[in-house]
Scaffold this active site. Structure first.
Site, PDB file in Angstrom:
ATOM      1  N   ARG A  28       0.829  -1.218   0.000  1.00  0.00           N
ATOM      2  CA  ARG A  28       0.000   0.000   0.000  1.00  0.00           C
ATOM      3  C   ARG A  28       0.854   1.255   0.000  1.00  0.00           C
ATOM      4  NH1 ARG A  28      -4.375  -1.887   4.526  1.00  0.00           N
ATOM      5  NH2 ARG A  28      -5.397  -3.511   3.312  1.00  0.00           N
ATOM      6  N   ARG A  32      -2.871   6.685   1.223  1.00  0.00           N
ATOM      7  CA  ARG A  32      -3.368   7.832   1.977  1.00  0.00           C
ATOM      8  C   ARG A  32      -2.355   8.487   2.904  1.00  0.00           C
ATOM      9  NH1 ARG A  32      -8.416   5.239   4.758  1.00  0.00           N
ATOM     10  NH2 ARG A  32      -7.058   3.412   4.631  1.00  0.00           N
ATOM     11  N   ARG A  41      -6.602  12.552  -4.923  1.00  0.00           N
ATOM     12  CA  ARG A  41      -7.919  11.956  -4.689  1.00  0.00           C
ATOM     13  C   ARG A  41      -8.983  13.038  -4.530  1.00  0.00           C
ATOM     14  NH1 ARG A  41      -9.674   6.839  -0.895  1.00  0.00           N
ATOM     15  NH2 ARG A  41     -11.903   7.012  -1.289  1.00  0.00           N
ATOM     16  N   ASP A  78      -7.286  -2.513  -6.939  1.00  0.00           N
ATOM     17  CA  ASP A  78      -7.933  -3.129  -5.784  1.00  0.00           C
ATOM     18  C   ASP A  78      -8.234  -4.581  -6.112  1.00  0.00           C
ATOM     19  OD1 ASP A  78      -9.285  -2.257  -3.062  1.00  0.00           O
ATOM     20  OD2 ASP A  78     -10.629  -3.693  -4.010  1.00  0.00           O
ATOM     21  N   TYR A 152     -15.567 -11.641   0.263  1.00  0.00           N
ATOM     22  CA  TYR A 152     -16.287 -10.413  -0.062  1.00  0.00           C
ATOM     23  C   TYR A 152     -17.470 -10.683  -0.987  1.00  0.00           C
ATOM     24  CZ  TYR A 152     -12.440  -7.695   1.959  1.00  0.00           C
ATOM     25  OH  TYR A 152     -11.517  -7.145   2.815  1.00  0.00           O
TER      26      TYR A 152
END
Length: 343
Positions: A28, A32, A41, A78, A152
Site C-alpha cells: 500500500r 493515503r 484523490r 484493488d 467479499y
C-alpha cells in the site's frame, strides 16, 4: 546473468539471489499517508474511479517511486476488480469500505453477467507506469487470492470472521467451489494480462487465509493458489509470483511447498528467525516490519529493522511491511526506514 536481473535488485532476489542491502518496497505504498495522493484523490473523486482511470492510477503508482526511490512499484488498483468484472456491482461506502451486490450467500453465480472489459484500464495503467519507470525498478502487479476475494463476494462486504463464506463452504462446498473456480479462472487471465502489459512479478494477497481450519485451508487457500501459480507459470514462465497468506502461522512451510510460489510474504506476527529455520532453504522471503512500528519510529523502529535484517541475513530477502502501510504513517518515518535498510 540476464540483464533484467542484474539491473533490477528486487527481481534478482525473487529469482533467489541475495542482495545486501536488500531491496525494499511497502505494501500500500501508494496511498493515503502521502499528501500528494490525498491531493489527487480530492481532485479526481472516488477511489474506484481512480482505479479505472489509467492516467490517475499510473500517477498514483509512481508517486512513492518519485518520492522515495523504492525498488518496486506496485500497481494502484484493488483486489475487488475481479468480482466487479465477474458481474457484481461494486462501490465503496465512505468510512465503511467496499460493497458488492448481489451478495452470493448461496453461491449462485447464474444471475451475474461478466464484464471483463472492466480490467482493460488496469492493463493500460501498467503500460503507462512501465513507460515512466526508473531504471532498476521492478513493476509489481497483484490480485487477491480466491479465498479472500470469495469472502467479499459471498457476504457482499468485508467482515471480521468471514462467517458467511465459511458457512457456505461447509454447508454447500459444491456451490462454494463454483465461486472459487470462477475467481481462479479470471484471476489467471488477469495476471497474464498484467504481465503482458509489462508487469515483471505479481503478488497474490490472501488477507483472510488465517481464518480457516486445516482441511478448509488446504481446499480453499492452497489448492486455488496452486492452480493460479501453475497456470501463470506455464503461460508466462519468466514472471515471478509472491504469495502473501496473512495470519497462517505454522502453516507457512506447507503453503510454500504446496503452492509453488517463488517467494513468500511474512506478516508481522511471524518471527523471522523461525521463518528462516522452518521455510525451504533458499526460498526468498518478503517482510515483515509491523506497520505500527513504522508509525512509532525512533528506537522501536530501529530495533525492529535490526531484528529482521539479522534474522534473514543469509536468505534472499525483500524488506517490506507485514501488512499495508497505515494512513497515519509519518512520511519522515518512511524516509528513515529506507535509510536504515540501505545503509
Amino acid at each position: 546473468m540476464p540483464e533484467s536481473l542484474t539491473d533490477r535488485p528486487l527481481l534478482a532476489v525473487l529469482r533467489g539471489e541475495r542482495r545486501d542491502p536488500p531491496p525494499v518496497w511497502l505494501m500500500r505504498q501508494a496511498g493515503r499517508y502521502l499528501p500528494e495522493y490525498r491531493a489527487l484523490r480530492e481532485a479526481k473523486g472516488g477511489f474506484l474511479a481512480m482505479c479505472y482511470d489509467p492516467e490517475t492510477a499510473a500517477a498514483i503508482t509512481l508517486q512513492p517511486i518519485r518520492r522515495f526511490g523504492f525498488d518496486g512499484a506496485i500497481l494502484f488498483s484493488d483486489i475487488l476488480v475481479i468480482p466487479h468484472a465477474l458481474g457484481q456491482d461494486l462501490w465503496f461506502e465512505t468510512g465503511e469500505g467496499p460493497r458488492l451486490a448481489p451478495p452470493l450467500l448461496d453461491g449462485d453465480l447464474s444471475g451475474l453477467s461478466a464484464k471483463t472489459s472492466l480490467l482493460d484500464p488496469v492493463y493500460e495503467t501498467v503500460r503507462r507506469v512501465v513507460a515512466e519507470l526508473p531504471a532498476g525498478t521492478t513493476m509489481l502487479g497483484f490480485a487477491g487470492s480466491p479465498w479472500t476475494v470469495a469472502t467479499y463476494m459471498v457476504a457482499g462486504a468485508g467482515s471480521k470472521d468471514q462467517g458467511a463464506a465459511r458457512r457456505l463452504a461447509y454447508g454447500d462446498p459444491i456451490a462454494f467451489q463454483r465461486v472459487i473456480d470462477a475467481i481462479v479462472g479470471l484471476t489467471i487471465d488477469y495476471l497474464i494480462g498484467q504481465i503482458d502489459a509489462g508487469v515483471m512479478a505479481v503478488q497474490l494477497f490472501d488477507s483472510w487465509a488465517g481464518t480457516l481450519a486445516p482441511d478448509e485451508f488446504r481446499r480453499w487457500v492452497v489448492a486455488p493458489n496452486r492452480a493460479i501459480v501453475d497456470a501463470v507459470r506455464a503461460a508466462r514462465p519468466d514472471a515471478a509470483i509472491i504469495g502473501f497468506p496473512k495470519g497462517i502461522g505454522e502453516k507457512l512451510p506447507f503453503y510454500a511447498r504446496e503452492t509453488g510460489v517463488d517467494a513468500l510474504g511474512l506478516d508481522e506476527t511471524i518471527d523471522p528467525a523461525w521463518a528462516d529455520e522452518a521455510l525451504p532453504k533458499g526460498l526468498p522471503v518478503q517482510g515483515n516490519l509491523d506497520p505500527l512500528a513504522l508509525i512509532a519510529g525512533g528506537a522501536a523502529l530501529e530495533r525492529a529493522v535490526g531484528t529482521i535484517r539479522a534474522a534473514l541475513n543469509t536468505r534472499p530477502h525483500i524488506f517490506n511491511l507485514g501488512h499495508g502501510i497505515l494512513p497515519e504513517t509519518p512520511v519522515s518515518h518512511v524516509e528513515r526506514l529506507i535509510a536504515m535498510v540501505r545503509q
